[in-house]
Design an enzyme around this catalytic site. Structure first.
Site, mmCIF file in Angstrom:
data_model
loop_
_atom_site.group_PDB
_atom_site.id
_atom_site.type_symbol
_atom_site.label_atom_id
_atom_site.label_comp_id
_atom_site.label_asym_id
_atom_site.label_seq_id
_atom_site.Cartn_x
_atom_site.Cartn_y
_atom_site.Cartn_z
ATOM 1 N N LYS A 111 10.043 9.994 2.030
ATOM 2 C CA LYS A 111 10.371 9.787 3.415
ATOM 3 C C LYS A 111 11.927 10.554 3.715
ATOM 4 C CE LYS A 111 7.137 7.381 4.548
ATOM 5 N NZ LYS A 111 5.975 7.759 5.250
ATOM 6 N N LYS A 194 -4.134 13.962 -0.578
ATOM 7 C CA LYS A 194 -4.451 12.713 -0.139
ATOM 8 C C LYS A 194 -4.724 12.690 1.290
ATOM 9 C CE LYS A 194 -1.537 8.834 0.701
ATOM 10 N NZ LYS A 194 -0.492 8.099 0.807
ATOM 11 N N LYS A 197 -2.818 9.776 7.385
ATOM 12 C CA LYS A 197 -2.879 10.175 8.891
ATOM 13 C C LYS A 197 -1.381 10.493 9.173
ATOM 14 C CE LYS A 197 -2.916 7.671 13.129
ATOM 15 N NZ LYS A 197 -2.807 6.284 13.722
HETATM 16 P P1 TYM Z 1 -1.259 2.014 3.675
HETATM 17 O O1 TYM Z 1 -1.309 1.224 5.009
HETATM 18 O O2 TYM Z 1 -0.729 3.227 3.667
HETATM 19 O O3 TYM Z 1 -2.789 2.097 3.231
HETATM 20 C C1 TYM Z 1 -3.542 0.928 2.991
HETATM 21 C C2 TYM Z 1 -4.438 0.983 1.632
HETATM 22 O O4 TYM Z 1 -5.127 2.272 1.648
HETATM 23 C C3 TYM Z 1 -4.899 3.184 0.522
HETATM 24 N N1 TYM Z 1 -4.932 4.419 0.845
HETATM 25 C C4 TYM Z 1 -5.899 5.199 0.160
HETATM 26 N N2 TYM Z 1 -6.788 5.132 -0.892
HETATM 27 C C5 TYM Z 1 -7.060 6.090 -1.387
HETATM 28 N N3 TYM Z 1 -6.952 7.353 -0.898
HETATM 29 C C6 TYM Z 1 -6.253 7.692 0.072
HETATM 30 N N4 TYM Z 1 -6.284 8.809 0.694
HETATM 31 C C7 TYM Z 1 -5.423 6.513 0.926
HETATM 32 N N5 TYM Z 1 -4.825 6.414 1.698
HETATM 33 C C8 TYM Z 1 -4.540 5.079 1.925
HETATM 34 C C9 TYM Z 1 -3.617 2.803 -0.101
HETATM 35 O O5 TYM Z 1 -3.438 2.934 -1.162
HETATM 36 C C10 TYM Z 1 -3.591 0.999 0.340
HETATM 37 O O6 TYM Z 1 -4.067 0.417 -0.545
HETATM 38 N N6 TYM Z 1 2.515 -0.312 1.304
HETATM 39 C C11 TYM Z 1 1.001 -0.489 1.731
HETATM 40 C C12 TYM Z 1 0.803 -1.978 2.353
HETATM 41 C C13 TYM Z 1 1.296 -3.181 1.917
HETATM 42 C C14 TYM Z 1 0.671 -3.589 0.731
HETATM 43 C C15 TYM Z 1 1.471 -4.857 0.569
HETATM 44 C C16 TYM Z 1 -0.470 -3.408 -0.258
HETATM 45 C C17 TYM Z 1 2.223 -3.611 2.338
HETATM 46 N N7 TYM Z 1 2.420 -4.933 1.356
HETATM 47 C C18 TYM Z 1 1.103 -5.578 -0.660
HETATM 48 C C19 TYM Z 1 -0.570 -4.200 -1.160
HETATM 49 C C20 TYM Z 1 0.233 -5.478 -1.450
HETATM 50 C C21 TYM Z 1 0.728 0.777 2.327
HETATM 51 O O7 TYM Z 1 1.451 1.381 3.081
HETATM 52 O O8 TYM Z 1 -0.672 0.844 2.399
#
Ligand code: TYM
Length: 331
Positions: A111, A194, A197
């Site tokens: 970031k 990866k 978005k």
């Molecule tokens: P976020 O919103 O970026 O993504 C949500 C979930 O999607 C998975 N993901 C992917 N998995 C495989 N390939 C990809 N290209 C890909 N892009 C996204 C992410 O690994 C995630 O599981 N910090 C987290 C949200 C969060 C969270 C939590 C998750 C907040 N608190 C507590 C678990 C437990 C996040 O930004 O995910």
């Protein structure tokens, strides 16, 4: 029966990476475990969404969770900001989270590079908020994609540190988990490692994309230019296309294109056409369900209220017990 927690940030529509990294496991786990799944709207504030967009994005994710098959009678489905207990636990955990370890977190370093004009304290302490989300329900399993592995490692550090500091065995050690498989990373269509978005909207296919949109995006996916040389390692773009085919197409189709790659006769245009149709077949049932759910505001309101109530029961118990352990006492 284990306790399971996971969340997704409301940044718009869910893409295929979100589905395979997280949602697919959510749906399977709801049958066997005690699950808490939430929309991480506190986390999304690090990028300063406009208030008018925020609620719409939360609604989108709620609709898409339900369209994918999450059953609000089986799981606790809630919006993170409906649980102010999370903010209190976050504050308490921050007292024992060290700036050095937070600064070393890979996602924070990324970031700093990608948004140097907005390196806020919320970004630095993103892992403590995530730890609070997880341990507030004293969860053991966290279904996430591979990109969240380091955050889970930090969650274990914070949970263990709390236990050691107060000489208790209160928080279990949660693990990153994918139902029946290794942690997953779905690649992007732009040749990136990866699907994401925030990196590039065109690298992502959303569950809500129309068939025309899916065809357009897949046909533009990055591959090789020039003659195919099967003796050389595959470029990232080509590897990504084969990986995606592994998720969406049947084994015979994949085998057919593997063979044509090996013989040097592959035409990426044909491969992309086939991949696009297979993705459309996969996403169509979700898209159809989304339309009806979007219109049903009373049902969405009921689901969110029911989820908030169930989640708060669990969270307030934890915060009450944590306060006692720390030594906060009423006079
Ligand atoms: P976020 O919103 O970026 O993504 C949500 C979930 O999607 C998975 N993901 C992917 N998995 C495989 N390939 C990809 N290209 C890909 N892009 C996204 C992410 O690994 C995630 O599981 N910090 C987290 C949200 C969060 C969270 C939590 C998750 C907040 N608190 C507590 C678990 C437990 C996040 O930004 O995910």
């Amino acid at each position: 029966m284990d306790i399971v927690v996971s969340g997704v940030r409301p940044t718009g529509n869910l893409h295929l990476g979100n589905y395979f990294g997280a949602l697919k496991s959510f749906i399977k786990m709801q049958e066997e475990h005690h699950c808490y799944f939430f929309i991480a709207d506190y986390h999304s504030l690090t990028t300063h969404p406009n208030p008018a967009d925020l609620h719409g994005n939360v609604k989108t994710v709620l609709v898409e969770f339900l369209a994918c098959g999450l059953d609000p009678e089986k799981v606790t489905l809630y919006v993170q900001s409906d649980l102010p207990e999370t903010a209190e636990l976050y504050l308490l955990l921050n007292m024992n989270a060290y700036v050095g370890e937070l600064e070393r977190c890979t996602s924070f370093k990324e970031k700093i590079r990608s948004q140097p004009q907005n390196v806020n304290a919320g970004l630095l302490t993103y892992p403590t908020l995530m730890a609070a989300d997880i341990i507030i329900h004293r969860a053991r399993m966290v279904p996430v994609g591979k990109d969240q592995e380091q955050h889970l490692e930090m969650t274990r550090t914070f949970a263990n540190r709390f236990n050691r500091l107060y000489n208790v065995d209160y928080f279990p050690e949660p693990v990153a988990f994918n139902f029946g498989e290794n942690l997953i990373k779905i690649p992007g269509l732009d040749g990136g490692l990866k699907m994401s978005k925030s990196d590039n909207e065109n690298s992502s296919i959303f569950l809500a994309d129309s068939p025309e949109m899916i065809r357009k995006k897949v046909m533009k996916a990055v591959t090789d230019t020039g003659a195919v040389d099967p003796a050389q390692p595959r470029s990232q773009g080509v590897k990504n296309l084969f990986d995606l085919m592994g998720y969406f197409s049947n084994a015979d189709t994949l085998e057919h294109f593997e063979n044509s790659y090996r013989s040097g006769s592959i035409r990426y245009g044909d491969m992309k056409k086939q991949l696009a149709e297979d993705i459309i077949l996969f996403t169509t049932p979700f898209r159809e369900k989304m339309e009806a759910l979007y219109a049903d505001e009373p049902y969405l309101r009921k689901v969110a209220a029911m989820g908030a109530e169930k989640a708060r029961a669990s969270a307030s118990k934890t915060v009450r017990e944590v306060r006692e352990i720390i030594g906060f006492k009423p006079f």
